[in-house]
Scaffold this active site. Sequence first.
Site, short mmCIF file in Angstrom:
data_model
loop_
_atom_site.label_atom_id
_atom_site.label_comp_id
_atom_site.label_asym_id
_atom_site.label_seq_id
_atom_site.Cartn_x
_atom_site.Cartn_y
_atom_site.Cartn_z
CB SER A 139 -1.15 -0.11 1.13
OG SER A 139 -0.33 -0.35 2.19
CG HIS A 165 -0.81 -5.26 2.33
ND1 HIS A 165 -0.15 -5.15 3.48
CD2 HIS A 165 -0.51 -4.05 1.71
CE1 HIS A 165 0.32 -3.93 3.67
NE2 HIS A 165 -0.03 -3.13 2.58
CG HIS A 196 5.84 -9.20 8.36
ND1 HIS A 196 6.71 -8.28 7.86
CD2 HIS A 196 4.72 -8.42 8.53
CE1 HIS A 196 6.32 -7.09 7.88
NE2 HIS A 196 5.04 -7.19 8.08
NE ARG A 254 2.39 -3.78 13.46
CZ ARG A 254 2.24 -3.98 12.25
NH1 ARG A 254 1.58 -2.83 11.61
NH2 ARG A 254 2.54 -5.07 11.44
CG ASP A 298 -3.10 -8.34 10.00
OD1 ASP A 298 -3.67 -7.17 10.21
OD2 ASP A 298 -2.83 -8.62 8.96
N1 CMX Z 1 1.39 -19.95 6.80
C1 CMX Z 1 1.74 -21.02 6.08
N2 CMX Z 1 2.83 -20.82 5.08
C2 CMX Z 1 3.19 -19.65 5.09
C3 CMX Z 1 2.86 -18.68 6.02
C4 CMX Z 1 1.90 -18.93 6.89
N3 CMX Z 1 1.47 -18.11 7.61
N4 CMX Z 1 3.82 -17.77 5.73
C5 CMX Z 1 4.61 -18.04 4.79
N5 CMX Z 1 4.26 -19.24 4.43
C6 CMX Z 1 5.00 -19.84 3.21
C7 CMX Z 1 4.57 -18.98 2.10
O1 CMX Z 1 3.56 -19.25 1.33
C8 CMX Z 1 5.81 -19.45 1.29
O2 CMX Z 1 5.44 -20.70 0.55
P1 CMX Z 1 5.95 -21.18 -1.13
O3 CMX Z 1 7.36 -20.98 -1.26
O4 CMX Z 1 5.05 -22.19 -1.34
O5 CMX Z 1 5.05 -19.58 -1.76
C9 CMX Z 1 6.90 -19.63 2.09
O6 CMX Z 1 6.22 -19.82 3.29
C10 CMX Z 1 7.84 -18.56 2.11
O7 CMX Z 1 7.25 -17.56 2.43
P2 CMX Z 1 8.01 -16.21 3.23
O8 CMX Z 1 8.96 -15.65 2.56
O9 CMX Z 1 8.19 -16.61 4.71
O10 CMX Z 1 6.96 -15.01 3.26
P3 CMX Z 1 6.64 -13.95 2.29
O11 CMX Z 1 7.50 -12.78 2.66
O12 CMX Z 1 6.81 -14.50 0.67
O13 CMX Z 1 5.26 -13.34 2.60
C11 CMX Z 1 3.42 -13.05 3.98
C12 CMX Z 1 5.01 -12.89 3.57
C13 CMX Z 1 2.94 -12.10 5.11
C14 CMX Z 1 2.39 -12.65 2.93
C15 CMX Z 1 3.07 -14.73 4.34
O14 CMX Z 1 3.84 -14.90 5.56
C16 CMX Z 1 1.80 -14.95 4.63
O15 CMX Z 1 0.96 -15.39 3.57
N6 CMX Z 1 1.21 -15.09 5.74
C17 CMX Z 1 -0.23 -15.14 5.99
C18 CMX Z 1 -1.09 -13.86 5.79
C19 CMX Z 1 -0.81 -12.60 6.70
O16 CMX Z 1 -0.78 -12.84 7.63
N7 CMX Z 1 -0.53 -11.57 6.01
C20 CMX Z 1 -0.42 -10.28 6.85
C21 CMX Z 1 0.78 -9.75 6.78
C22 CMX Z 1 1.11 -8.23 7.51
C23 CMX Z 1 0.70 -7.19 6.44
O17 CMX Z 1 1.39 -7.14 5.42
O18 CMX Z 1 -0.23 -6.32 6.81
#
Ligand code: CMX
Length: 432
Positions: free
Chosen positions: A234, A264, A310, A319, A365
């Site tokens: 964002s 996000h 994250h 937070r 979250d």
């Molecule tokens: N549950 C299961 N698997 C997860 C995970 C979770 N909470 N978080 C990361 N992973 C997985 C990813 O899907 C990714 O898998 P693939 O390689 O198969 O695609 C792998 O672990 C590596 O990911 P990462 O490098 O640790 O995380 P990213 O930087 O790519 O993504 C985020 C970060 C937040 C999108 C991811 O951790 C996620 O999807 N979390 C759940 C959604 C969430 O809580 N989002 C809120 C974030 C806060 C915000 O931005 O406001």
Amino acid sequence: MSTLLRQRLETLAPQWQQQLHTLLSQHGNTPIADIRIEQVIGGMRGVPALLCETSLVIPTEGLRIRNIPITEIADRTPEAIFWLLCTGELPTAEEHDSLRQALAERATVPEYVWNVLHALPRDAHPMAMLSLGLLAMEQESAFRRAFEEGASRGELWKALLEDCLTLLGRITTLAAGIYRIRFSNADPILPDLGLDWASNFARMLGLPDPTGQFRDLVRLYLVLHSDHEGGNVSALTGYTVASALSDPFYALSAGLNGLAGPLHGLANQECLRFLLQTLEALGPQPSDDVLEQYVWNWITSGHVIPGYGHAVLRVTDPRFTIFRQFAERYHLQHELIALVNQLFQIVPRVLQRHGKAKNPWPNVDAISGSLLYIYGMREFEFYTVMFGVSRALGICAQILVHRILGTPIMRPKSLTLQELEQMARSTVASHT
Ligand code: CMX
């Protein structure tokens, strides 16, 4: 116009411009990082290529706003945080009040905006309504007018500040009105110009709040979500759009469209859905073993655990901890809070066992939606709007600081897969 904020920025602006000028003239050519191909493909993760003065996220600590840890300023008002984001200083009482008043004076949303929202389908997403409501007001932009009238580049930030105050002043009224139109088919509640930004917002949402605890939660919520560096979707989107000298109405609306994504800002909605589904599937107070198996099955069937992981953080999000402390302070006895606490004990080790997520710890979250739910806001789809109202503070402050500094239009170099292959081959060849 909050003359005090503008006056303070008029004093600070030449200092910041000088700092930038000195850095560029002394070190403009100094390389600071190597970039790997996996980073080019992987959303530029970790590439230090953005300027953001308002806040930083330290992977091992969490958010700092203008270098102050969020844990030290969580009890401040959103007005104080916005002043801090914009200036790098906490406001005096007088400065704080002038900003509060400036926002309150702008809190009335014009009738044509409500007409636009009423024209949408009944099931329009509240984030689409928020983004559209802000964009509908674009023709009021002081920035666009100033640009069209030939204002010098160095002066444009003043009109941008004016737009940011208009946007922030109105966004609480707009968001609260969306809540009522969308979920209760009720009329918006008019703002009380004597209240502070958060209290007014809580009041206009129209939920019963006999103890004032919901108002306190809203104030904390608005502070905690206000900013998170410049590289999140964002903030980066808002900055990119504003860098084209599109006005803040376009920039904020665009940034909030990015916030609407499930990876996000929409994650808080998904997180609460996950918690409620878990309670429905397992009943209240499941044993640790049962919960752990459930979480494992969830992940191995291809889902992410919302609220965990994250892109930058590598510790429990402070937070999240601050919200847990809020629940403790108000003695919130609720099965959702019990589940949030139990998951906190279980999910990190399940994610570690699974071995994919780089950060197994909870982000904000993992709890924020539960608190809203407990205080009576049961409409998950609105949670990202709550986030968006808060994040508007950071997006506005970021584009304001960029305009004061006069940074140019964003234009990173893109590469084709073929170019990357060639670059990889020549790098390998030069090392053999
Ligand atoms: N549950 C299961 N698997 C997860 C995970 C979770 N909470 N978080 C990361 N992973 C997985 C990813 O899907 C990714 O898998 P693939 O390689 O198969 O695609 C792998 O672990 C590596 O990911 P990462 O490098 O640790 O995380 P990213 O930087 O790519 O993504 C985020 C970060 C937040 C999108 C991811 O951790 C996620 O999807 N979390 C759940 C959604 C969430 O809580 N989002 C809120 C974030 C806060 C915000 O931005 O406001």
